[in-house]
Design a protein around this motif. Structure first.
Motif, PDB file in Angstrom:
ATOM      1  N   SER A  35       0.852  -1.190   0.000  1.00 35.70           N
ATOM      2  CA  SER A  35       0.000   0.000   0.000  1.00 35.70           C
ATOM      3  C   SER A  35       0.888   1.241   0.000  1.00 35.70           C
ATOM      4  CB  SER A  35      -0.913  -0.004   1.232  1.00 35.70           C
ATOM      5  OG  SER A  35      -0.145   0.236   2.394  1.00 35.70           O
ATOM      6  N   ASN A  36       0.255   2.386   0.126  1.00 39.16           N
ATOM      7  CA  ASN A  36       1.009   3.646   0.156  1.00 39.16           C
ATOM      8  C   ASN A  36       1.575   3.950   1.536  1.00 39.16           C
ATOM      9  OD1 ASN A  36       0.497   4.211  -2.548  1.00 39.16           O
ATOM     10  ND2 ASN A  36      -1.496   5.137  -2.068  1.00 39.16           N
ATOM     11  N   MET A  37       1.335   3.037   2.500  1.00 40.23           N
ATOM     12  CA  MET A  37       1.778   3.267   3.869  1.00 40.23           C
ATOM     13  C   MET A  37       3.188   2.710   4.052  1.00 40.23           C
ATOM     14  SD  MET A  37       0.576   4.827   6.436  1.00 40.23           S
ATOM     15  CE  MET A  37      -1.146   4.814   5.939  1.00 40.23           C
ATOM     16  N   ARG A  38       4.080   3.543   4.541  1.00 34.86           N
ATOM     17  CA  ARG A  38       5.467   3.122   4.707  1.00 34.86           C
ATOM     18  C   ARG A  38       5.713   2.684   6.147  1.00 34.86           C
ATOM     19  NH1 ARG A  38      10.760   6.974   3.570  1.00 34.86           N
ATOM     20  NH2 ARG A  38      12.358   5.375   3.905  1.00 34.86           N
ATOM     21  N   PRO A  39       6.121   1.429   6.366  1.00 34.26           N
ATOM     22  CA  PRO A  39       6.407   0.975   7.737  1.00 34.26           C
ATOM     23  C   PRO A  39       7.482   1.837   8.385  1.00 34.26           C
ATOM     24  CG  PRO A  39       6.373  -0.880   6.202  1.00 34.26           C
ATOM     25  CD  PRO A  39       6.340   0.357   5.370  1.00 34.26           C
TER      26      PRO A  39
END
Length: 835
Positions: free
Chosen positions: A544-548
């Motif tokens: 997704s567009n979420m960066r850990p």
């Protein structure tokens, strides 16, 4: 701006601007009232009142007007009002104004200004409304004061109405009025109107440009402010001055553009404009946030050379720089030598001590504030309570919270309650948490975002999900953090089926899940041993567009460790390298642990070597990895290096080091380590004693091991007796082995492994009748040994197998392939036999 307006409208000779120090008395000014024995007039009073720099002398002049009959004269009373306004004597001015029978615009204006200067904006505007019903013609010079009142009220609608009145009376083209309009629109948050005013002004001066620069900076449009600042330079009569530079620098600093603020300050000095105390005070927080100690010391030296150390705001700013940079020694020196001992400087020092782990110093200063004559405010109490919480001194935090409830004149606010609730979270104190909830309800703070979020978190940690949901429903203005607290609570309680519903409701509420939302959900899966699902969520997060972030990596690595999925672990490791997280001491330790548990001591060592500043936790992780893989010599060598480098070993260090001794069979080193524990005040636990018994048993010193078991200060557990039985099996000591086995069977009567160990001992000693008896006992008891399992990882899937397992969904394909392989191997063996 208002000072400039006064210069153009007051009766000659002009009164000094209120923003400047009044001029010293002229040489001809009378130093007593005896000179008034000569024939006097209203001008005589004006000549004394205008240059007057002492409110006491001004009051004597006022008293003299009653004697001479000039009291009640419009001109003299107006001059008296202006004098009282200059010294901020609101009560005296109020009394005089109420008794005036004749009032003109010059009488009303200082009263309006005096109310505004004292922050009484509602009263000031009420006075302006009264003025409108008086038979007094309005002139331009009253409107900058009225617009200042409007700014204080923050009422844009009234400001626009005033703008209309100014257009109607033709005052809007006046430069002082125009400047005041820009200032009012900026402070009321209407930047577009402020810029329009600047564009329509027929004449602009430096104040006009400064007003719009300040308006942009105040409203967060710092780069627009910089644009107007650059445009100023194009006009000869409007070159940027100290006010212009300070507005841009302060704007950058207040909006988090710390590097830009400092760069702008250096540019200002390069242009030959010397910053004043206000400019430096605005840029010091930027230096503090950047935690640039060397730059802070440069500022300190500059401030000292410019003799600005007497300014308390600047000194407090320097203290803040030092405390954020962790240099509390320098902060304390400033506090002791230069700082005005007020509540702000004391609070700054308390926060600094707490942030740097010196809570005892913070508490000492907190207790001394009363002795120093400094009254504690709610920020003092909040700083101390949150300091205890942040240093894991939760009981102390809660005790101090109880004290503040009893303190006269101090009203706990949302931060007080929020910090106390955080302490309840970490101590799982549900009863006290409910008491604080009641306090919040009494004070009407249960709907506060910060308090509500803390209540949700507290109830979730204390296993009361229903109360957490109710507390959440009470929050009037939820934010992302409040939603995250609730979602994390549901995940923690394994209410996985409700999470998707909550995520939908969160989006309907106008909030998008962020990285902390994902972290809470993944952590909940890990806590509930749903490791496969946690790793799957981590993969979804990456696509997704979420960066850990660094916390995501810290959460997912233990899941990889428990599943021994090295490929997934390597993916998390790769992400940490790209984000430079792998050098972090805690991520590095988690990577070492993951690789060790996944069977790769080489990768564990590589991860360990990349840690930038290893601490005891990371050293312990590597020491445990060596012990786990049987690299005893390497483990002992690492332990010796740790001691040589000044690290103080803890119980984990000694446990791993003793395990290394077990693997290499070094009794001497093991005994040395065991006695070294006393030197470091580390009390041996049952695990340390078990290591020693295992070490001695494996070496064949079985009687010594048995005697040690009898001497230990706690009850021996099954692991300890199992270590002794294992040694007896290795060395064929049937007598001690039977004693150990009996204790084991008493502790774990249904553990087949204990019976198997005893059977092996009988077989080794050729005691066949005893062996047969144990086998019958296993059979009659219906006991069986739990089978071990194997697994393979195929891309995102992990396949687990037991011996003769037929539970896999592709069982037929697996066994068909196994039959083919078996046939192929037999064929190969026959071919080799023929050769």
């Amino acid at each position: 701006m208002i000072a400039q307006m006064w210069e153009s409208v007051t009766i000659s000779p002009p009164s000094p601007p209120l923003s400047q120090s009044p001029p010293k008395p002229r040489s001809h000014m009378p130093n007593s009232l005896s000179l008034l024995g000569k024939p006097i007039s209203s001008s005589t009073y004006a000549s004394i009142l205008e240059p007057c720099n002492n409110p006491g002398l001004g009051k004597q002049v006022h008293a003299h007007t009653f004697k001479t009959g000039f009291s009640g004269q419009e001109f003299v009373d107006t001059k008296l009002l202006q004098m009282y306004g200059k010294f901020g004597c609101l009560d005296d001015a109020d009394l005089l104004f109420d008794k005036m029978t004749l009032r003109n615009l010059y009488s009303w204006t200082p009263m309006l200004s005096l109310y505004a200067d004292n922050g009484l904006f509602e009263e000031a505007f009420g006075l302006y409304e009264r003025l409108q019903f008086e038979d007094v013609s309005l002139d331009f010079f009253v409107f900058p004061v009225v617009l200042k009142i409007c700014s204080g009220l923050g009422n844009l609608e009234i400001g626009r109405q005033l703008h209309g009145i100014l257009i109607k009376h033709g005052f809007v083209s006046n430069i002082y009025v125009g400047n005041a309009l820009i200032d009012m629109y900026g402070k009321c948050g209407s930047l577009d109107d402020a810029k329009k005013c600047l564009g329509t002004m027929p004449e602009k001066d430096c104040v006009s440009w400064n007003a719009v620069v300040t308006a942009c900076a105040t409203n967060g449009k710092v780069h627009e402010a910089l644009g107007f600042f650059e445009r100023m330079s194009l006009f000869e009569n409007s070159k940027p001055n100290l006010v212009s530079w300070s507005a841009v620098i302060g704007g950058f600093s207040q909006n988090g553009f710390d590097e830009e603020a400092i760069e702008m300050l250096f540019r200002m000095v390069g242009e030959g404009i010397e910053p004043n105390a206000q400019t430096l005070a605005s840029v010091l927080p930027a230096c503090a946030r950047l935690q640039k100690l060397s730059l802070g010391k440069e500022f300190h030296a500059y401030i000292t050379r410019r003799r600005l150390m007497s300014n308390p705001i600047v000194v407090n700013g320097l203290i803040d720089v030092y405390r954020r940079c962790g240099d509390m020694r320098s902060a304390f020196q400033l506090f002791s030598k230069f700082s005005l001992k007020n509540v702000v400087s004391c609070n700054t020092m308390i926060v600094g001590y707490c942030e740097n782990g010196n809570v005892s110093k913070a508490n000492e200063l907190f207790d001394q504030m009363g002795i120093m004559g400094v009254k504690k405010d709610i920020i003092s109490w909040n700083s101390m309570i949150s300091g205890y919480v942040n240093n894991s001194l939760f009981r102390e935090a809660l005790n101090l919270f109880k004290e503040v409830l009893m303190e006269d004149g101090i009203e706990p606010d949302s931060f007080t309650l929020g910090s106390a609730l955080t302490a309840c979270v970490d101590t799982a104190s549900l009863r006290l948490g409910r008491e604080i909830h009641a306090q919040a309800i009494v004070r009407g703070l249960q709907s506060n975002t910060f308090v509500g979020g803390a209540l949700v978190e507290m109830y979730c940690k204390c296993e009361d999900l229903t109360a957490a949901q109710n507390a959440f429903n009470e929050v009037s203005e939820r934010d992302t953090a409040t939603w995250n607290a609730l979602i994390s609570g549901y995940a923690h309680h394994n209410q996985i089926e409700n999470i998707q519903h909550l995520l939908r409701k969160m989006k309907e509420d106008g909030f998008e899940p962020n990285v902390y939302t994902w972290n809470g959900i993944i952590a909940g899966h890990v806590e509930n041993d749903l490791h496969n699902k946690a790793i799957q969520l981590f993969s979804e997060m990456q696509t997704s567009n979420m960066r850990p972030d660094i916390y995501t990596i810290g959460i997912i690595l233990p899941a990889c460790s428990r599943l021994a999925t090295i490929e997934r672990g390597k993916q998390a490791h790769a992400h940490s390298i790209r984000c430079s997280y792998d050098a972090d001491v805690y991520i590095g330790a988690a990577l070492v642990d993951m690789y060790a548990k996944c069977g790769s001591i080489q990768h564990a060592l590589l991860a360990y070597n990349r840690i930038s500043d290893p601490n005891l936790v990371s050293h312990n992780a590597m020491l445990t990895a060596y012990a786990m893989h049987g690299h005893g010599d390497d483990g002992i060598a690492l332990f010796k290096r740790m001691i040589a480098n000044g690290f103080r070993p803890d119980n984990v260090t000694f446990l791993a080091a003793l395990s290394s001794c077990v693997h290499v069979g070094s009794i001497e080193m093991g005994q040395e380590l065991f006695y070294l524990m006393q030197q470091y005040d580390v009390k041996p636990t049952i695990k340390h004693y078990t290591c020693m018994i295992d070490l001695v048993s494996r070496a064949g010193q079985l009687n010594e091991a048995y005697e040690l078991i009898k001497r230990i200060p706690m009850e021996a557990d099954s692991v300890m007796w199992g270590a002794l039985l294992g040694g007896c099996v290795i060395h064929g000591n049937v007598e001690l082995g039977q004693i150990a086995a009996q204790r084991l069977m008493a502790l774990e009567p249904n553990n087949t492994g204990n019976y198997v160990l005893l059977a092996n001992l009988y077989a080794y000693a050729e005691k066949w009748s005893d062996l047969a008896r144990i086998r019958h006992r296993i059979k009659d008891g219906g006991m069986f040994k739990l089978p071990g399992c194997s697994w393979i990882q195929d891309r995102d899937d992990i396949h687990v197998f037991l011996a003769y397992d037929k539970s896999h969904k592709r069982t037929e394909d697996i066994y068909a392939t196994l039959d083919k392989l078996t046939l192929h191997m037999k064929t190969c063996l026959l071919q080799l036999h023929d050769i």
